[in-house]
Scaffold this motif. Structure first.
Motif, PDB file in Angstrom:
ATOM      1  N   GLN A  58     -26.354 -53.906 -29.502  1.00 42.89           N
ATOM      2  CA  GLN A  58     -25.398 -52.997 -30.334  1.00 42.89           C
ATOM      3  C   GLN A  58     -23.684 -53.239 -29.705  1.00 42.89           C
ATOM      4  O   GLN A  58     -22.962 -53.047 -30.601  1.00 42.89           O
ATOM      5  CB  GLN A  58     -25.893 -51.641 -30.021  1.00 42.89           C
ATOM      6  N   THR A  59     -23.968 -53.628 -28.430  1.00 40.87           N
ATOM      7  CA  THR A  59     -22.327 -53.693 -28.020  1.00 40.87           C
ATOM      8  C   THR A  59     -21.802 -54.990 -28.787  1.00 40.87           C
ATOM      9  O   THR A  59     -20.494 -54.910 -28.922  1.00 40.87           O
ATOM     10  CB  THR A  59     -22.387 -53.848 -26.557  1.00 40.87           C
ATOM     11  N   LYS A  76     -20.550 -54.112 -32.092  1.00 40.91           N
ATOM     12  CA  LYS A  76     -19.261 -53.210 -32.218  1.00 40.91           C
ATOM     13  C   LYS A  76     -18.108 -54.040 -31.263  1.00 40.91           C
ATOM     14  O   LYS A  76     -17.112 -53.802 -32.147  1.00 40.91           O
ATOM     15  CB  LYS A  76     -19.712 -52.162 -31.124  1.00 40.91           C
ATOM     16  N   ARG A  77     -18.228 -54.728 -30.320  1.00 40.77           N
ATOM     17  CA  ARG A  77     -17.099 -55.487 -29.634  1.00 40.77           C
ATOM     18  C   ARG A  77     -16.876 -56.601 -30.177  1.00 40.77           C
ATOM     19  O   ARG A  77     -15.905 -57.374 -29.660  1.00 40.77           O
ATOM     20  CB  ARG A  77     -17.236 -55.592 -28.301  1.00 40.77           C
TER      21      ARG A  77
END
Length: 72
Positions: A59-60, A63-64
Motif C-alpha cells: 500500500q505504501t 501511494k509513494r
C-alpha cells in the motif's frame, strides 16, 4: 511496466534492503557499495499470501511510488 516489482540491494559483504516499486527510476539511491537489482518472477499476490504483513508495504509503494524494507 504496470506491475509492482521487487528489487534487492546487492553488495559485496552483506545483504541489503528490499524495495517494492512500479519502476526502478523512483527508487532512492542504494546504500554505499550496493546497487538495486530486480527480482525475476516476483508475484505480489503470491508474496502477500505468504506474508500478509506485506499488504501495508505494498500500500505504501502504491501511494509513494516505492516502499523500502530494511534488512533485519
Amino acid at each position: 511496466m504496470n506491475r509492482l516489482q521487487k528489487f534487492v540491494e546487492h553488495g559485496a559483504e552483506r545483504p541489503g534492503r528490499t524495495a517494492y516499486a512500479f519502476n526502478a527510476t523512483v527508487l532512492p539511491e542504494p546504500e554505499a557499495g550496493f546497487n538495486w537489482r530486480p527480482v525475476a518472477g516476483f508475484s505480489a499476490g503470491d508474496e502477500v499470501l505468504k506474508d500478509p504483513r506485506l499488504k501495508t508495504v505494498f500500500q505504501t509503494a502504491i501511494k509513494r511510488g516505492f516502499a523500502i524494507v530494511s534488512r533485519d
